[in-house]
Enzyme design. Structure first.
Site, mmCIF file in Angstrom:
data_model
loop_
_atom_site.group_PDB
_atom_site.id
_atom_site.type_symbol
_atom_site.label_atom_id
_atom_site.label_comp_id
_atom_site.label_asym_id
_atom_site.label_seq_id
_atom_site.Cartn_x
_atom_site.Cartn_y
_atom_site.Cartn_z
ATOM 1 C CD GLU A 137 -5.293 5.408 0.018
ATOM 2 O OE1 GLU A 137 -5.135 5.843 0.020
ATOM 3 O OE2 GLU A 137 -6.400 4.296 0.830
ATOM 4 C CG HIS A 159 -1.515 1.048 1.152
ATOM 5 N ND1 HIS A 159 -3.391 0.621 0.353
ATOM 6 C CD2 HIS A 159 -1.523 2.581 2.117
ATOM 7 C CE1 HIS A 159 -4.249 2.356 0.704
ATOM 8 N NE2 HIS A 159 -2.833 3.043 1.592
ATOM 9 C CD GLU A 160 1.754 3.627 3.801
ATOM 10 O OE1 GLU A 160 1.506 4.643 3.078
ATOM 11 O OE2 GLU A 160 0.371 3.701 4.522
HETATM 12 ZN ZN ZN Z 1 -3.380 4.861 1.630
#
Ligand code: ZN
Length: 505
Positions: free
Chosen positions: A298, A268-269
């Site tokens: 996102e 994710h990061e």
């Molecule tokens: Zn995020």
């Protein structure tokens, strides 16, 4: 012409200095979360507050308004999506928005949100919403004042949403999220009733942290996070922070007995980091070199985490390595068992622990409630009851306490109202972009099963990262996919994955 170019150059130099101050602030913020000794906190807060004020002063300097006025009807804005037009349009937007907020309101908000966060920590610990209620009431009131000061077309919530998702409207988010909710609620119910369920115990066996770390860094680099321009460290609350054109920091946290936390946290990061590293370095500090919106940011993290990382093709490639690395945990586990466990869907109380399906319902609940608060249709003391009602309605569960219910997120106490929907917008954009990438690039699954991730990374960089803020999120989605934002690609993706796993549909 020469004059206007000089004016434009002066404007850019001035704003880039503000961006430099903000990048220094980001370094100090990262250090605060990672390696700063405990007693340094108070002075660090002073340093950060001073830098925040310095960059705000620079960005609201009346000189900026004069330079913008001189540039805004010039040949610099001829191509509306060109670099100079983007610089002028976005700086004007930022300047006007900041200038409309009275200094007294900014200061009151800063105070109220510091108190709000402290009150929230205590209230959550004591499971005592009543102690948080007056502080939150004040924050909601200030947020309504902010919306009035900034102005809006239809709903005061528009003005707040705009801070995180520029140009987006409440009505449009409502349209997309309501359609999504209508289709997700029965899907979640069908999954819950299915007699086929994954063996999730597999994921909480022993996965030594040192090996998780090594594997995480390797996978992060493999999907395209550049460790010559970035680092991965450990924090309690994972984040990604860009602090200059050649420096992006991501963080994660490890749990020996829960494999997905660090692994998917890193994916994710890394997705956020790859976006940051994909921006144009020569335009650092100016809008064409900045990310579009939190929702688009996102979408990049979610794509690597979910569309790629929770896909079967990815694990076809990855599982043999994993089995070798964590031999004692995985000798008796098959690829299919592991893949199913990673994709468990189960209604739960806590947003940050939710799977990729129910996560959106957690967000929709918060979006509906905060909208009602801002519009005055719901009063803060009635919030816990409204919360429980929505959890019953959408997820079929009810929190036994406010600590695990309405008090679980820091956002409202920190004054972040209008922020929650960007998480679901990210999921929606991500699915829509991924469907288009598959159309443009051919069989992505086949590439992933061979460990080839660069075609997707390069596509994202060209289509999404390099344009910076030259397009609004809604324009970019239409430009890339030929369609406005829709809930259908996300729903189709979730159904295609989950219906066969759970034997439904
Ligand atoms: Zn995020």
């Amino acid at each position: 012409m020469a004059d206007i170019m000089q004016t434009y150059q002066a404007l850019c130099d001035h704003v880039r200095e503000a961006a430099m101050v903000e990048s220094i602030r980001a370094v100090l913020g990262w250090d605060e979360q990672t390696y700063m000794p405990p007693q340094a906190g108070d002075y660090r807060a002073e340093q950060i507050t001073w830098l925040a004020a310095a960059s705000h002063r620079r960005r609201t300097d009346p000189q900026v308004g004069e330079w913008l006025a001189a540039c805004e009807d010039s040949e610099l804005v001829e191509d509306p999506h060109g670099d100079s037009a983007t610089v002028i349009r976005e700086l004007k937007r930022d300047y006007q928005k900041r200038s409309k907020l009275p200094q007294s309101l900014v200061e009151e908000m800063a105070r109220a949100t510091v108190l709000g966060q402290q009150a929230w920590v205590q209230a959550r610990k004591d499971d005592d919403f009543a102690s948080f209620s007056p502080v939150l009431t004040q924050i909601i009131d200030l947020k309504r004042q902010q919306a009035e000061a900034v102005g809006y077309e239809e709903s005061p919530y528009d003005a707040l949403l705009d801070d995180y998702e520029p140009g987006e409207t409440t009505a449009n988010v409502h349209r997309v999220l309501s359609s999504l909710r209508e289709d997700l609620v029965p899907l979640v119910a069908a999954i819950a009733e299915s007699s086929t369920q994954p063996q999730v115990e597999i994921l909480s066996r022993s996965y030594p942290v040192a090996l998780q770390k090594e594997l995480g860094e390797q996978v992060s680099a493999q999907i395209g996070f550049d460790f010559q321009r970035g680092r991965l460290d450990v924090t309690h609350h994972p984040f990604c922070s860009g602090m200059g054109p050649f420096d992006c920091r991501i963080t994660t946290r490890y749990d020996e007995h829960f494999f997905p936390m660090a692994f998917f946290g890193i994916l994710h990061e890394s997705g956020h980091g790859i976006y940051d590293q994909g921006l144009r370095t020569d335009l650092y500090g100016l809008p064409p070199g900045e990310f579009i919106s939190l929702g688009i940011h996102e979408s990049q993290s979610r794509m690597w985490e979910n569309q790629v990382g929770r896909g079967r093709a990815f694990w076809q490639y990855m599982f043999p390595t994993l089995q070798e690395t964590f031999a004692s945990a995985l000798t008796d586990v098959t690829l299919d068992q592991f893949y199913f466990a990673l994709n468990e869907v189960r209604p739960s109380l806590i947003r940050v622990e939710a799977d990729e399906v129910t996560y959106n319902l957690h967000i929709i609940i918060r979006f509906e409630l905060e909208q009602a608060l801002i519009q005055g249709d719901l009063q803060v003391p009635d919030l816990p009851a409204a919360w429980r009602e929505k959890y019953r309605e959408f997820l079929g569960i009810e929190p036994p306490s406010d600590a695990d219910g309405v008090l679980q997120d820091i956002h409202w106490g920190a004054g972040l109202i209008g922020y929650f929907p960007t998480y679901s917008l990210g999921n929606l954009y991500s699915a829509q972009f991924f469907a288009q990438a598959t159309e443009d690039l051919g069989d992505l699954e086949d590439m992933f099963s061979r460990g080839e991730f660069m075609p997707l990374k390069n596509w994202l960089q060209e289509k999404i990262h390099q344009p910076g803020k030259c397009y609004r999120a809604s324009e970019l989605v239409e430009r890339i996919t030929g369609q406005p934002l829709s809930h259908e690609p996300l729903l189709a993706y979730l159904r295609a994955k989950l219906e066969p796993l759970y034997g439904i549909g």
